[in-house]
Write an enzyme that holds these catalytic residues in place. Structure first.
Site, mmCIF file in Angstrom:
data_model
loop_
_atom_site.group_PDB
_atom_site.id
_atom_site.type_symbol
_atom_site.label_atom_id
_atom_site.label_comp_id
_atom_site.label_asym_id
_atom_site.label_seq_id
_atom_site.Cartn_x
_atom_site.Cartn_y
_atom_site.Cartn_z
ATOM 1 N N LYS A 15 0.771 -1.215 -0.098
ATOM 2 C CA LYS A 15 0.059 0.171 -0.144
ATOM 3 C C LYS A 15 0.890 1.289 -0.052
ATOM 4 O O LYS A 15 0.451 2.317 -0.835
ATOM 5 C CB LYS A 15 -1.033 -0.080 1.071
ATOM 6 C CG LYS A 15 -1.840 -1.356 1.336
ATOM 7 C CD LYS A 15 -2.598 -0.949 2.565
ATOM 8 C CE LYS A 15 -1.984 -1.133 4.026
ATOM 9 N NZ LYS A 15 -1.186 -2.141 4.187
ATOM 10 N N ARG A 90 -9.467 1.159 9.029
ATOM 11 C CA ARG A 90 -8.882 0.022 9.495
ATOM 12 C C ARG A 90 -10.051 -0.708 10.178
ATOM 13 O O ARG A 90 -9.973 -1.902 10.611
ATOM 14 C CB ARG A 90 -7.749 0.061 10.382
ATOM 15 C CG ARG A 90 -6.433 -0.270 9.524
ATOM 16 C CD ARG A 90 -5.211 -0.318 10.760
ATOM 17 N NE ARG A 90 -4.042 -0.918 10.056
ATOM 18 C CZ ARG A 90 -3.128 -0.380 9.719
ATOM 19 N NH1 ARG A 90 -2.958 0.743 9.158
ATOM 20 N NH2 ARG A 90 -2.071 -1.394 9.460
ATOM 21 N N ARG A 130 11.834 -5.574 4.631
ATOM 22 C CA ARG A 130 11.461 -4.157 4.390
ATOM 23 C C ARG A 130 12.786 -3.379 5.192
ATOM 24 O O ARG A 130 13.095 -3.489 6.334
ATOM 25 C CB ARG A 130 10.155 -3.852 4.883
ATOM 26 C CG ARG A 130 10.110 -2.221 4.733
ATOM 27 C CD ARG A 130 8.487 -1.972 4.796
ATOM 28 N NE ARG A 130 7.872 -2.299 6.114
ATOM 29 C CZ ARG A 130 6.740 -2.102 6.356
ATOM 30 N NH1 ARG A 130 5.980 -1.612 5.196
ATOM 31 N NH2 ARG A 130 6.104 -2.507 7.398
ATOM 32 N N ARG A 163 11.954 -1.327 10.955
ATOM 33 C CA ARG A 163 10.781 -0.924 11.730
ATOM 34 C C ARG A 163 10.546 -2.161 12.749
ATOM 35 O O ARG A 163 11.017 -3.253 12.512
ATOM 36 C CB ARG A 163 9.506 -1.067 11.071
ATOM 37 C CG ARG A 163 9.215 0.327 10.536
ATOM 38 C CD ARG A 163 7.859 0.472 9.303
ATOM 39 N NE ARG A 163 6.799 -0.350 9.970
ATOM 40 C CZ ARG A 163 5.600 -0.228 9.253
ATOM 41 N NH1 ARG A 163 5.602 0.459 8.214
ATOM 42 N NH2 ARG A 163 4.498 -0.664 9.867
ATOM 43 N N ARG A 174 0.110 -8.710 13.240
ATOM 44 C CA ARG A 174 -0.731 -7.567 12.562
ATOM 45 C C ARG A 174 -1.475 -8.338 11.397
ATOM 46 O O ARG A 174 -2.534 -7.967 10.877
ATOM 47 C CB ARG A 174 0.433 -6.974 11.704
ATOM 48 C CG ARG A 174 1.196 -5.913 12.736
ATOM 49 C CD ARG A 174 2.544 -5.437 12.320
ATOM 50 N NE ARG A 174 2.272 -4.638 10.949
ATOM 51 C CZ ARG A 174 3.501 -4.567 10.349
ATOM 52 N NH1 ARG A 174 4.464 -4.642 10.572
ATOM 53 N NH2 ARG A 174 3.234 -3.908 8.975
HETATM 54 P P1 AP5 Z 1 4.880 -1.700 1.823
HETATM 55 O O1 AP5 Z 1 4.578 -0.799 0.553
HETATM 56 O O2 AP5 Z 1 5.640 -0.926 2.919
HETATM 57 O O3 AP5 Z 1 3.354 -2.507 2.409
HETATM 58 P P2 AP5 Z 1 2.490 -1.849 3.146
HETATM 59 O O4 AP5 Z 1 1.158 -2.424 2.613
HETATM 60 O O5 AP5 Z 1 2.392 -0.234 3.258
HETATM 61 O O6 AP5 Z 1 2.482 -2.426 4.628
HETATM 62 P P3 AP5 Z 1 2.902 -1.597 6.149
HETATM 63 O O7 AP5 Z 1 3.339 -2.809 6.904
HETATM 64 O O8 AP5 Z 1 3.245 -0.486 6.069
HETATM 65 O O9 AP5 Z 1 1.197 -1.709 6.287
HETATM 66 P P4 AP5 Z 1 0.693 -1.749 7.728
HETATM 67 O O10 AP5 Z 1 -0.814 -1.522 7.182
HETATM 68 O O11 AP5 Z 1 0.810 -2.904 8.357
HETATM 69 O O12 AP5 Z 1 1.438 -0.692 8.530
HETATM 70 P P5 AP5 Z 1 1.166 0.840 8.973
HETATM 71 O O13 AP5 Z 1 2.176 1.558 8.851
HETATM 72 O O14 AP5 Z 1 -0.023 1.242 8.331
HETATM 73 O O15 AP5 Z 1 5.632 -2.739 1.147
HETATM 74 C C1 AP5 Z 1 6.273 -3.896 2.221
HETATM 75 C C2 AP5 Z 1 7.606 -4.450 1.505
HETATM 76 O O16 AP5 Z 1 7.499 -5.158 0.249
HETATM 77 C C3 AP5 Z 1 8.674 -3.348 1.337
HETATM 78 O O17 AP5 Z 1 9.865 -3.615 1.605
HETATM 79 C C4 AP5 Z 1 8.415 -2.949 -0.457
HETATM 80 O O18 AP5 Z 1 9.678 -2.610 -1.067
HETATM 81 C C5 AP5 Z 1 8.070 -4.514 -0.651
HETATM 82 N N1 AP5 Z 1 7.001 -4.552 -1.864
HETATM 83 C C6 AP5 Z 1 6.138 -3.698 -2.033
HETATM 84 N N2 AP5 Z 1 5.388 -4.079 -3.278
HETATM 85 C C7 AP5 Z 1 6.256 -5.113 -3.821
HETATM 86 C C8 AP5 Z 1 6.048 -5.743 -4.745
HETATM 87 N N3 AP5 Z 1 5.030 -5.627 -5.798
HETATM 88 N N4 AP5 Z 1 6.795 -6.771 -5.073
HETATM 89 C C9 AP5 Z 1 7.821 -7.382 -4.214
HETATM 90 N N5 AP5 Z 1 8.081 -6.519 -3.106
HETATM 91 C C10 AP5 Z 1 7.182 -5.288 -2.892
HETATM 92 O O19 AP5 Z 1 0.703 0.875 10.229
HETATM 93 C C11 AP5 Z 1 1.588 0.407 11.304
HETATM 94 C C12 AP5 Z 1 0.903 0.188 12.863
HETATM 95 O O20 AP5 Z 1 0.267 1.523 13.215
HETATM 96 C C13 AP5 Z 1 -0.501 -0.629 12.692
HETATM 97 O O21 AP5 Z 1 0.013 -2.086 13.362
HETATM 98 C C14 AP5 Z 1 -1.172 -0.030 14.055
HETATM 99 O O22 AP5 Z 1 -0.727 -0.354 15.317
HETATM 100 C C15 AP5 Z 1 -0.917 1.288 13.754
HETATM 101 N N6 AP5 Z 1 -2.240 1.957 12.790
HETATM 102 C C16 AP5 Z 1 -1.827 2.428 11.596
HETATM 103 N N7 AP5 Z 1 -2.942 2.820 11.138
HETATM 104 C C17 AP5 Z 1 -3.906 2.628 11.942
HETATM 105 C C18 AP5 Z 1 -5.370 2.694 12.126
HETATM 106 N N8 AP5 Z 1 -5.963 3.501 10.975
HETATM 107 N N9 AP5 Z 1 -5.902 2.366 13.297
HETATM 108 C C19 AP5 Z 1 -5.381 1.822 14.348
HETATM 109 N N10 AP5 Z 1 -3.898 1.493 14.342
HETATM 110 C C20 AP5 Z 1 -3.297 2.109 13.298
#
Ligand code: AP5
Length: 218
Positions: A15, A90, A130, A163, A174
Site C-alpha cells: 500500500k 482499518r 523491508r 521497523r 498484524r
Molecule cells: P509496503 O509498501 O511498505 O507495504 P504496506 O502495505 O504499506 O505495509 P505496512 O506494513 O506499512 O502496512 P501496515 O498496514 O501494517 O502498517 P502501517 O504503517 O499502516 O511494502 C512492504 C515491503 O514489500 C517493502 O519492503 C516493499 O519494498 C516491498 N514490496 C512492495 N510491493 C512489492 C512488490 N510488488 N513486489 C515485491 N516487493 C514489494 O501501520 C503500522 C501500525 O500503526 C499498525 O500495526 C497499528 O498499530 C498502527 N496503525 C496504523 N494505522 C492505524 C489505524 N488506522 N488504526 C489503528 N492503528 C493504526
C-alpha cells in the site's frame, strides 16, 4: 479520476509503495496513518508514546485517537482537492467516521478503494526484509527493491532502518488483526461499488499499472 482514495490490503501488501507513486502521479497528498504515528513517536509527542505500545504489539491504536488524528490531517488545505489514504480506515467505526468527516468538510465521498491482495507467506517475506527511510518513510526491500547503496535512501540519502514491528512475531499478529478487524471493510466498500481488486503478487510497476488502469475507469 477519483479524488478520495483509500488504499486497502494486509500489512506488506504494498500500500505504502503504491501510494507514494500514485500520490506523485495524481498530485494528491499521501496520508499514511502508520507514518504519522511513527513521526509522532520520533518526536516523542504524547500521541506517539501512546501509539507505540499498540504498534509494537501489532495491535490497532484505539479508534478515537486515530480518528481525531486523521480528521485533523485531512482538514488541512493540501487535502482540498483530494487525498490518498493509506492505513486508514482499518475498522468499521473508522470507515463510518471517514464518511462523516468527508461530508462535514464538503469533500464528497470515498470514490475508489484499490484493495491489494497478496498471499500470507509473501507478506511475511516482504515485511521482514523491508527497510524504511528515517527522514521521509521511503520504502525498500533488501531483495525485491534494494536501494542503490546498502543502508542509504535513494531519494534523500538518510539512513534506512528496520521497523520494530517488522519482526516475524509482530507481523504474524498484524496479519491476524487485519483479517479480523480490517478485512470486513472489503465488503463495506464492495457494497458501495467503489472497490477495485488488485493482484499484489507481481512487480511493483505491474501493480502500479493495474491500479492506474482501474482508477481510469472510475
Ligand atoms: P509496503 O509498501 O511498505 O507495504 P504496506 O502495505 O504499506 O505495509 P505496512 O506494513 O506499512 O502496512 P501496515 O498496514 O501494517 O502498517 P502501517 O504503517 O499502516 O511494502 C512492504 C515491503 O514489500 C517493502 O519492503 C516493499 O519494498 C516491498 N514490496 C512492495 N510491493 C512489492 C512488490 N510488488 N513486489 C515485491 N516487493 C514489494 O501501520 C503500522 C501500525 O500503526 C499498525 O500495526 C497499528 O498499530 C498502527 N496503525 C496504523 N494505522 C492505524 C489505524 N488506522 N488504526 C489503528 N492503528 C493504526
Amino acid at each position: 479520476m477519483a479524488k478520495q482514495i483509500v488504499m486497502l490490503g494486509p500489512p506488506g501488501a504494498g500500500k505504502g509503495t503504491q501510494a507514494k507513486m500514485l500520490s506523485e502521479k495524481l498530485s494528491v497528498p499521501h496520508v499514511s496513518s502508520g507514518y504519522i504515528f511513527r513521526e509522532n513517536l520520533r518526536e516523542q509527542t504524547e500521541l506517539g508514546k501512546h501509539a507505540d505500545v499498540y504498534i509494537n504489539r501489532g495491535e490497532l491504536v484505539p479508534d478515537d485517537v486515530t480518528i481525531a488524528m486523521i480528521r485533523e490531517r485531512i482538514s488541512r488545505p493540501d487535502c482540498d482537492e483530494g487525498v490518498l489514504l493509506d492505513g486508514f480506515p482499518r475498522t468499521a467505526p473508522q470507515a463510518e467516521a471517514l464518511d462523516e468527516m468527508l461530508s462535514d468538510l464538503n469533500k464528497g465521498q470515498v470514490d475508489a478503494v484499490p484493495c491489494i491482495t497478496v498471499p500470507d507467506e509473501v507478506l511475511i517475506e516482504r515485511l521482514t526484509g523491508r527497510r524504511t527511510c528515517r527522514a521521509q518513510g521511503h520504502v525498500f526491500h533488501i531483495a525485491f527493491n534494494p536501494p542503490k547503496e546498502a543502508g542509504k535512501c535513494d531519494y534523500d540519502g538518510s539512513e534506512l532502518y528496520q521497523r520494530e514491528d517488522d519482526t516475524v512475531e509482530t507481523v504474524t499478529n498484524r496479519i491476524r488483526v487485519y483479517l479480523k478487524q480490517t478485512q470486513p471493510l472489503i465488503d463495506y466498500y464492495q457494497q458501495r461499488g467503489v472497490l477495485l481488486e488488485v493482484a499484489g503478487d507481481q512487480s511493483i510497476d505491474a501493480v502500479f499499472d493495474e491500479i492506474m488502469s482501474a482508477l481510469s475507469g472510475v
